[in-house]
Scaffold this motif. Structure first.
Motif, short mmCIF file in Angstrom:
data_model
loop_
_atom_site.label_atom_id
_atom_site.label_comp_id
_atom_site.label_asym_id
_atom_site.label_seq_id
_atom_site.Cartn_x
_atom_site.Cartn_y
_atom_site.Cartn_z
N GLY A 62 -16.82 -28.10 -55.15
CA GLY A 62 -18.00 -27.27 -54.88
C GLY A 62 -19.05 -27.34 -55.97
N ASP A 63 -19.08 -28.43 -56.75
CA ASP A 63 -20.12 -28.55 -57.79
C ASP A 63 -21.52 -28.40 -57.20
N LEU A 64 -21.74 -29.07 -56.08
CA LEU A 64 -23.05 -29.10 -55.44
C LEU A 64 -22.91 -28.51 -54.04
N LEU A 65 -23.68 -27.48 -53.73
CA LEU A 65 -23.60 -26.80 -52.44
C LEU A 65 -24.68 -27.31 -51.49
N PRO A 66 -24.57 -27.00 -50.19
CA PRO A 66 -25.64 -27.35 -49.25
C PRO A 66 -26.97 -26.76 -49.69
N PRO A 67 -28.09 -27.30 -49.17
CA PRO A 67 -29.43 -26.95 -49.70
C PRO A 67 -29.77 -25.47 -49.71
N ASN A 68 -29.25 -24.69 -48.75
CA ASN A 68 -29.57 -23.26 -48.69
C ASN A 68 -28.49 -22.39 -49.29
N GLY A 69 -27.58 -23.00 -50.07
CA GLY A 69 -26.49 -22.26 -50.66
C GLY A 69 -25.32 -22.17 -49.70
N LEU A 70 -24.29 -21.41 -50.09
CA LEU A 70 -23.09 -21.33 -49.25
C LEU A 70 -22.33 -20.04 -49.53
N SER A 71 -21.97 -19.33 -48.45
CA SER A 71 -21.08 -18.18 -48.54
C SER A 71 -19.89 -18.43 -47.63
N ILE A 72 -18.70 -18.07 -48.13
CA ILE A 72 -17.46 -18.21 -47.39
C ILE A 72 -16.90 -16.81 -47.15
N ALA A 73 -16.59 -16.49 -45.90
CA ALA A 73 -15.99 -15.20 -45.57
C ALA A 73 -14.64 -15.43 -44.90
N THR A 74 -13.63 -14.66 -45.32
CA THR A 74 -12.29 -14.82 -44.77
C THR A 74 -11.51 -13.53 -44.94
N VAL B 266 -28.66 -19.94 -65.01
CA VAL B 266 -28.46 -20.12 -63.57
C VAL B 266 -29.74 -20.59 -62.89
N ALA B 267 -30.62 -21.23 -63.66
CA ALA B 267 -31.89 -21.71 -63.09
C ALA B 267 -31.67 -22.82 -62.08
N ASN B 268 -30.53 -23.49 -62.14
CA ASN B 268 -30.30 -24.64 -61.27
C ASN B 268 -29.11 -24.42 -60.34
N THR B 269 -28.94 -23.18 -59.89
CA THR B 269 -27.87 -22.87 -58.94
C THR B 269 -28.47 -22.46 -57.60
N LEU B 270 -27.59 -22.32 -56.61
CA LEU B 270 -28.00 -21.90 -55.27
C LEU B 270 -27.30 -20.60 -54.92
N PRO B 271 -27.82 -19.84 -53.96
CA PRO B 271 -27.16 -18.58 -53.58
C PRO B 271 -25.77 -18.83 -53.02
N ALA C 49 -34.91 -12.77 -52.28
CA ALA C 49 -34.95 -14.09 -51.65
C ALA C 49 -33.84 -15.01 -52.14
N ASP C 50 -33.23 -14.68 -53.28
CA ASP C 50 -32.20 -15.54 -53.86
C ASP C 50 -30.80 -14.97 -53.72
N LEU C 51 -30.64 -13.95 -52.88
CA LEU C 51 -29.32 -13.37 -52.68
C LEU C 51 -28.47 -14.28 -51.80
N PRO C 52 -27.15 -14.26 -51.98
CA PRO C 52 -26.27 -15.12 -51.17
C PRO C 52 -26.33 -14.76 -49.69
N PRO C 53 -26.08 -15.73 -48.83
CA PRO C 53 -25.98 -15.43 -47.40
C PRO C 53 -24.93 -14.35 -47.14
N LEU C 54 -25.21 -13.48 -46.17
CA LEU C 54 -24.32 -12.41 -45.72
C LEU C 54 -24.25 -11.23 -46.69
N THR C 55 -25.12 -11.18 -47.71
CA THR C 55 -25.05 -10.10 -48.70
C THR C 55 -25.09 -8.72 -48.03
#
Length: 752
Positions: free
Chosen positions: A568-580, A607-612, A723-729
């Motif tokens: 998971g070094d590099l995530l998809p362009p819009n970031g990635l959230s996993i729910a389980t 964290v300037a170069n991270t994704l949500p 705008a930079d919060l993770p998906p599903l927050t």
């Protein structure tokens, strides 16, 4: 000359009468004036009393509507409040509340028997002050206006009250640490906490002697902040360290901040832990995704759904919110990033984990490819800028996984004699479990016997020699996975071979695919089963019922589920959230770059170069880049290597209970390796919302299952920007009264 006698007495009496009459008249005038003043003053007092009484009545009407709005916002969210606006207008005080209210006529604006409820700003934004300095609350602002008039009074005064209410929501990942349950921070090494900290109950802070625990953001608790050890923590520690608040606020007894999740089916709307646990579960059959409960489940919000069922059947579909799960991925697609091999031992749970592996690098390559069948549905629903998978729901539904049963059980009276039957007694007729009578000799069968006809799993008999087949044998016909035979020469083809026809890696050579083709399988075939057959049951029959109670127990565990996230070094362009609903394991560096060739955010708090990114799970365990499941089949105490994870965590813990310590915030991310002299860099937000249900073994201490790393933990400042919060927050409720005002009767404007 005659001298007439003087009549001075008569003249004096006349003047006295005139004086008395004048004074009497004046007194009468004064009395009349006083009586008039008294009457006028009494009327003013009566009018004022009526005015205040009707004002209170109007306020009561606004409060009744407000109470229902706040409860719905608390339980289900702002969407339900908006949809129910017309319902709230009818919530006026009535005789069913108290007979007193029959005296009043209520109206909203110019319409009788209602109040006025109207949305004035759907996206009001407020930056909060202490103890939540810097938090951004986003939500809807409503006006509630009510007129009240007493039907049975002299003056018939109409009073009008208006309230402006902000039903705000705060993204929960704006907190560095958020605990629904008791928070404990008892570090054995210096610990710095950046960002805001909130506990919805009590907070206990007890660093070891010589250790400093420093806060660089406001700290708040709905209970108390205690500079001591939790009374339910049985650990004997030195204590006496320093708690340094660095000139920030630390406030107790603030209002709790609850998630509007509304999935509790027990009828207890305040059971937040059970509610949040429920949003991680697969919806039950028949529950509509658009229902009040359904809209809160993460299952219904994600882009991609992965379910693994008995027989290792893997089903991968688009999300409910994308196209109603109409897009079903073939194994040629999902097989690129999902596997279920590589079981390993979790030392803390003392259980084997049967994993569902998600290779995030391969997932990213697939979601970026032109042949991705989900891109078009995503683009249609989310827009072309969001056509890449950014949220996944994954659940292991195989029955060998651990399960927690929460059941209402009754206390019984029973027969004095044991009852015997040839069939298993029906539920509710026996106490405790029925005893089993068996054959004196083992039973032999060519097929696996049905459940309930045997005790202990049947033993397997096999061929004396290996069986060979050109096709992979069906499950249940062999012991140990079949060995694979391949061509002696490499096969080259212009098209990618189908799954199950090749061994090892398929390589691309000048436009052709080169691989070792599978020619057959050899295995030890099952020829039969031997087991002890059940011939009957004995039990104590129930004759009566008494007290109702609830208990929690576990089935016998052959293995526990685990969602393993790798590469998971590099995530998809819009970031990635996993729910389980299952435990999650993050292997190696996570979200450390937006550049495939250079990990820009590795071993740093930058964290300037991270994704949500976020992980929502029953428990979350960090496994270092050195982790190898093949080396962890009986224990986990292998040497780790330094690691960096940039993601928010929403998960459970195993709370202190008097017999063991929870591990505290310092052990909130779990470990299974020897991290001595290794660094773990974590940038994110840690949210504890419920007791873990599957990975529920207590914290084992250090030095056996794991040794802790050097913790370099920082709040991810990106989360301060919505705008930079993770998906599903998720968002917690923060309700404020923006304005209360007495208004002219009949007011309908929203600008008071």
């Amino acid at each position: 000359m005659k001298i007439r006698p003087s009549n001075k007495r008569a003249r004096k009496n006349g003047w006295a009468l005139i004086a008395v009459m004048s004074l009497a008249a004046t007194a009468l005038l004064m009395l009349a004036s006083v009586m008039s003043w008294a009457n006028q003053n009494s009327a003013v007092v009566a009018r004022n009393n009526e005015y205040f009484a009707t004002t209170y009545a109007a306020e009561a009407a606004t409060e009744k509507a407000l109470g229902a709005m706040v409860q719905d916002d608390q339980d289900y969210g702002s969407g339900v409040v908006y949809n129910e606006t017309s319902y709230y207008t009818g919530l006026i005080p009535t005789a069913s509340d108290n007979s007193y209210w029959t005296n009043y006529l209520f109206s909203g604006g110019t319409v009788n028997n209602q109040v006025l409820v109207q949305l004035v700003n759907a996206t009001a934004t407020n930056v909060l002050g202490p103890p939540y300095s810097g938090l951004i609350s986003v939500g809807a602002t409503y006006d509630i206006i009510a007129n009240a008039k007493n039907r049975n009074t002299e003056f018939g005064i109409t009073s009008t009250v208006g309230q402006k209410i902000n039903l705000g929501q705060i993204p929960i990942f704006q907190f560095a640490i958020f605990y629904q349950d008791t928070m404990e921070i008892d570090p054995g090494a210096t610990m710095n906490i950046t960002g805001l900290v909130h506990g919805n109950t009590n907070i206990f802070l007890d660093p070891n002697s010589g250790v400093t625990l420093s806060f660089f953001g406001d700290v708040s608790a709905s209970g108390t902040i205690n500079l001591s050890e939790n009374p339910l923590d049985p650990t004997s520690r030195t204590g006496g360290g320093s708690n340094n608040f660095n000139n920030v606020n630390h406030v107790s007894n603030v209002n709790p901040m609850n998630l509007p999740v509304g999935t509790n089916t027990s009828g207890t709307a305040t059971n937040i832990a059970q509610n949040v646990l429920s949003i991680l579960q697969v919806p039950p059959a028949g529950e509509a995704p658009g229902s009040t409960v359904g809209t809160n489940r993460l299952y219904n919000q994600v882009d991609l759904i992965i379910l693994v069922s008995n027989g290792n059947t893997i089903t991968v579909t688009s999300g409910v919110d994308i196209d109603g799960q109409a897009t079903v991925l073939s194994n040629n697609e999902w097989g690129k990033f999902i596997t279920t091999n590589g079981s390993f031992y979790d030392g803390r749970e003392a259980q084997t984990v049967d994993p569902i592996n998600i290779n995030v690098s391969n997932l990213m390559n697939w979601t970026m490819s032109a042949t991705n069948s989900l891109r078009t549905p995503l683009a249609n629903q989310r827009g072309t800028s969001l056509q890449y998978v950014s949220s996944i729901y994954v659940a292991d539904e195989r029955t060998l996984s651990n399960a927690v049963i929460i059941t209402n059980i009754l206390s019984y009276t029973t027969n004095t004699a044991i009852t015997t039957t040839t069939g298993f007694p029906s539920a509710g007729t026996y106490m405790p479990g029925a005893g089993v009578a068996t054959n004196t000799l083992p039973t032999t069968s060519s097929t696996f016997p049905t459940a309930g006809t045997y005790i202990v799993p049947p033993t397997v008999t096999t061929n004396a020699t290996l069986t060979s087949s050109s096709v992979y044998p069906a499950g249940g016909t062999y012991v140990t996975p079949p060995a694979v035979t391949t061509n002696t020469t490499v096969t080259i083809t212009s098209s990618y071979p189908s799954a199950g026809t090749y061994l090892g890696t398929v390589t691309n050579v000048s436009g052709n695919y080169k691989y070792a083709k599978i020619t057959g399988y050899t295995y030890d075939a099952i020829t039969g089963y031997i087991y002890t057959g059940i011939t009957g049951y004995t039990y104590t029959g129930i004759t009566g019922v008494t007290t109702n109670y609830v208990y929690i127990t576990n089935w016998t565990q052959f293995a526990i589920p685990g969602i393993v996230l790798t590469n998971g070094d590099l995530l998809p362009p819009n970031g990635l959230s996993i729910a389980t609903p299952d435990p999650a394991y993050i292997v190696g560096n996570w979200n450390v770059t937006t550049n495939a060739s250079t990990p820009l955010s590795l071993t740093t708090s930058n964290v300037a170069n991270t994704l949500p990114s976020a992980v929502y799970a029953d428990a979350i365990t960090i496994l270092s880049p050195s982790w190898n499941p093949a080396n962890n089949t009986t224990s986990n105490y292998k040497t780790a290597s330094s690691d960096t994870v940039n993601a928010a965590f929403l998960t459970g813990n195993v709370p202190s209970n008097g017999s063991y310590y929870s591990g505290g915030v310092e052990n909130f991310p779990r470990f299974l390796e020897n991290w001595t002299s290794q660094n773990f860099y974590y940038n994110g937000s840690m949210v504890e919302m419920f007791p873990s249900q599957i990975a529920n073994a207590p914290w084992p201490g250090t030095g056996t299952v794991y040794s802790p790393p050097t913790r370099n933990w920082t709040f991810d400042s990106n989360f301060n920007n919505p705008a930079d919060l993770p998906p599903l927050t998720p968002k917690v409720i923060y309700i404020t009264r923006a304005q209360w005002q007495m208004l002219p009767p009949g007011t309908t404007a929203a600008n008071f």
